[in-house]
Design an enzyme around this catalytic site. Structure first.
Site, short mmCIF file in Angstrom:
data_model
loop_
_atom_site.label_atom_id
_atom_site.label_comp_id
_atom_site.label_asym_id
_atom_site.label_seq_id
_atom_site.Cartn_x
_atom_site.Cartn_y
_atom_site.Cartn_z
N GLY A 20 0.76 -1.28 0.10
CA GLY A 20 0.03 -0.17 -0.06
C GLY A 20 0.96 1.18 0.06
O GLY A 20 2.22 1.28 -0.10
N GLU A 93 9.79 -3.16 4.83
CA GLU A 93 10.34 -1.90 3.57
C GLU A 93 11.10 -3.06 2.55
O GLU A 93 12.24 -2.47 2.28
CB GLU A 93 11.40 -0.98 4.23
N GLN A 95 10.67 -2.95 -0.54
CA GLN A 95 10.99 -2.19 -1.67
C GLN A 95 12.49 -1.50 -1.81
O GLN A 95 12.89 -1.46 -2.82
CB GLN A 95 9.95 -1.04 -2.10
N CYS A 149 -6.68 9.91 2.17
CA CYS A 149 -6.39 11.21 1.45
C CYS A 149 -6.43 12.42 2.27
O CYS A 149 -7.40 12.84 2.93
CB CYS A 149 -7.21 11.44 0.40
N VAL A 170 13.98 8.41 -1.39
CA VAL A 170 14.24 9.56 -0.02
C VAL A 170 13.42 9.36 1.12
O VAL A 170 12.05 9.27 1.11
CB VAL A 170 13.55 10.94 -0.53
N LEU A 171 14.30 8.96 2.17
CA LEU A 171 13.82 8.66 3.42
C LEU A 171 12.99 9.79 4.04
O LEU A 171 13.44 10.79 4.06
CB LEU A 171 14.50 8.06 4.54
N GLY A 172 11.64 9.54 4.62
CA GLY A 172 10.89 10.69 5.20
C GLY A 172 9.68 10.02 5.67
O GLY A 172 9.48 8.84 5.74
#
Length: 189
Positions: A20, A93, A95, A149, A170-172
């Site tokens: 997701g 994680e 990905q 949303c 980009v980690l965040g």
């Protein structure tokens, strides 16, 4: 319903993928399933990519601050070495892992392990992310979770990047990403 016991003693493994957008509860669901496996006294090993240090260097931590101890690794092949005689393997994680992660999960399932993998199915450009499409293709069970949303309140399955960085990884967290529905994601992109 009666299930006949396996008299040969060999376990049958499988692969579960939880996917997701950001803020959809993937890590929360992974932690929930792993804690339940521990309650059942199953031997559990948990892994995360070493690059993911957003909340903790070692633990897997959800956005709701639910946490579970894990082993950070930089190469998916290490999972095979560290998950000997394990009944349940958790991977967060996914990905961010290298191209071998799908093969590693397949090998673990063939060994008889229940493999539970969580990860983003799409990146901030709404493109398939890393090895997730391959993991989804070989999964025995798939759970797609949705966020809400932040623009309109509908279900969200897109991770909208609010920062100007252009790299795929980009980690965040809320400082760089928002969950968006299809309409609001494309309207603002």
């Amino acid at each position: 319903m009666f299930i006949e016991p396996n008299i040969k003693g060999d376990r049958r493994g499988w692969i579960e993928v939880i996917c997701g957008s950001m803020f959809s509860g993937k890590t929360e669901e992974l932690i929930r399933r792993l804690k339940r496996a521990r309650i059942a006294n199953l031997k559990v090993e948990i892994f995360k990519p070493a690059v993911d240090v957003r909340y903790d260097d070692v633990k897997i931590v959800s956005h709701d601050e639910n946490a579970i101890q894990s082993t950070p690794i930089d190469n998916s092949q290490k999972i095979l070495l560290l998950a000997q005689d394990v009944e349940v393997v958790g991977i967060d994680e996914a990905q961010f892992f290298d191209a071998e992660i799908t093969n590693v999960c397949e090998q673990l399932a063939l060994r008889g392990a229940r493999v539970i993998v969580a990860g983003l199915d799409m990146d901030y450009k709404a493109q398939p992310f890393g090895q997730m499409p391959n993991l989804l293709a070989v999964a025995d069970y798939i759970t797609k979770l949705h966020a809400i949303c932040v623009v309109c309140g509908n279900i969200a399955n897109y991770s909208y990047r609010t920062s100007s960085e252009g790299a795929q990884v980009v980690l965040g967290e809320k400082d760089k990403y928002e969950p968006r529905c299809r309409h609001c994601y494309h309207q603002h992109n």
